[in-house]
Design an enzyme around this catalytic site. Sequence first.
Site, PDB file in Angstrom:
ATOM      1  N   HIS A  17      36.396 -18.556 -19.635  1.00  0.00           N
ATOM      2  CA  HIS A  17      37.403 -19.428 -20.461  1.00  0.00           C
ATOM      3  C   HIS A  17      38.557 -19.990 -19.613  1.00  0.00           C
ATOM      4  O   HIS A  17      39.355 -19.089 -19.055  1.00  0.00           O
ATOM      5  CB  HIS A  17      37.927 -18.732 -21.749  1.00  0.00           C
ATOM      6  N   GLU A  35      25.552 -17.313 -25.509  1.00  0.00           N
ATOM      7  CA  GLU A  35      26.696 -16.885 -26.219  1.00  0.00           C
ATOM      8  C   GLU A  35      26.795 -17.213 -27.554  1.00  0.00           C
ATOM      9  O   GLU A  35      26.129 -18.296 -28.172  1.00  0.00           O
ATOM     10  CB  GLU A  35      28.155 -17.452 -25.509  1.00  0.00           C
ATOM     11  N   HIS A  92      26.081 -21.841 -25.241  1.00  0.00           N
ATOM     12  CA  HIS A  92      26.589 -21.527 -26.271  1.00  0.00           C
ATOM     13  C   HIS A  92      26.437 -22.159 -27.890  1.00  0.00           C
ATOM     14  O   HIS A  92      27.119 -23.234 -28.177  1.00  0.00           O
ATOM     15  CB  HIS A  92      28.289 -21.732 -26.257  1.00  0.00           C
TER      16      HIS A  92
HETATM   17  N1  PXP Z   1      33.069 -17.441 -22.235  1.00  0.00           N
HETATM   18  C1  PXP Z   1      32.900 -17.818 -23.647  1.00  0.00           C
HETATM   19  C2  PXP Z   1      32.654 -16.810 -24.531  1.00  0.00           C
HETATM   20  C3  PXP Z   1      32.990 -19.275 -24.134  1.00  0.00           C
HETATM   21  O1  PXP Z   1      32.971 -19.327 -25.475  1.00  0.00           O
HETATM   22  C4  PXP Z   1      33.334 -20.166 -23.314  1.00  0.00           C
HETATM   23  C5  PXP Z   1      33.551 -21.742 -23.597  1.00  0.00           C
HETATM   24  O2  PXP Z   1      32.345 -21.840 -24.323  1.00  0.00           O
HETATM   25  C6  PXP Z   1      33.468 -20.067 -21.849  1.00  0.00           C
HETATM   26  C7  PXP Z   1      33.114 -18.725 -21.395  1.00  0.00           C
HETATM   27  C8  PXP Z   1      33.352 -20.873 -20.751  1.00  0.00           C
HETATM   28  O3  PXP Z   1      34.830 -21.324 -21.040  1.00  0.00           O
HETATM   29  P1  PXP Z   1      35.322 -22.794 -20.273  1.00  0.00           P
HETATM   30  O4  PXP Z   1      34.339 -24.175 -20.904  1.00  0.00           O
HETATM   31  O5  PXP Z   1      36.734 -23.011 -20.515  1.00  0.00           O
HETATM   32  O6  PXP Z   1      34.983 -22.482 -18.820  1.00  0.00           O
END
Ligand code: PXP
Length: 240
Positions: free
Chosen positions: A193, A72, A45
């Site tokens: 997330h 992402e 990301h």
């Molecule tokens: N999906 C998206 C769109 C995210 O922005 C993130 C965090 O960058 C995640 C998934 C992964 O989340 P986590 O780091 O809480 O596992």
Amino acid sequence: MGQTRLSVNINKFATLRNARGGNNPDIIKAALDAEKFGAQGITVHPRPDERHIRYNDVRELKKVVTTEFNIEGNPMEKRFMDLVMEVVPDQVTLVPDASSALTSNQGWDTERHAHYLKDIVAEFKKANIRVSLFVDPILPMIEGAKAVNADRIELYTEAYAHQYPTNPKKALIDYKDAAIRASELGLGINAGHDLSLENLRYFHENIPNLLEVSIGHALICDALYMGLENTIKAYLDCMR
Ligand code: PXP
């Protein structure tokens, strides 16, 4: 239930690396090791200030990642659009995060941004990049994702994770409804997330047609204690 893929978000490796300015830990090695230990995808990301993954990391990763590569980010940043079109990952997950946000903190309003999203989705799909839209589990938002021709949605699971410890059943309701609606519409379903070893198994057991979870923060925290190999295997085990 089909197999759900684990895509490891390696941003936190970069956060640690950037804290000292050298190349430790090595992002490329982290991605290759995650794959070796069973991850079926690598997620990055990049953010405009490059505070974790840098744009050039993404280019270098593309050369070596052999599982699914997922980028992402917020397409409103022109640099992000250009990077994705240059690198051509397997999947792009579009997230409406403000550049100042600590982490992604909301899903798309797919109705309000319908015209914009439709054009962007078409552009990526023309380049053979699968497009997933980060959304809250709200039925009109799922229907809006279909209306702009997204291939998949990524369900924003922060609310599920937050409520899971006190009321797992209630935490799941909106997600289940959203997943059923997405499947009816022919949308693929990803999720991410705040998923963790505590809450992943229940989510996976109860969400139909879950194709992929992308997990970063909790997984890297667990790896500090358990090691990366054991940790990845433990996450995969939650989805058996
Ligand atoms: N999906 C998206 C769109 C995210 O922005 C993130 C965090 O960058 C995640 C998934 C992964 O989340 P986590 O780091 O809480 O596992």
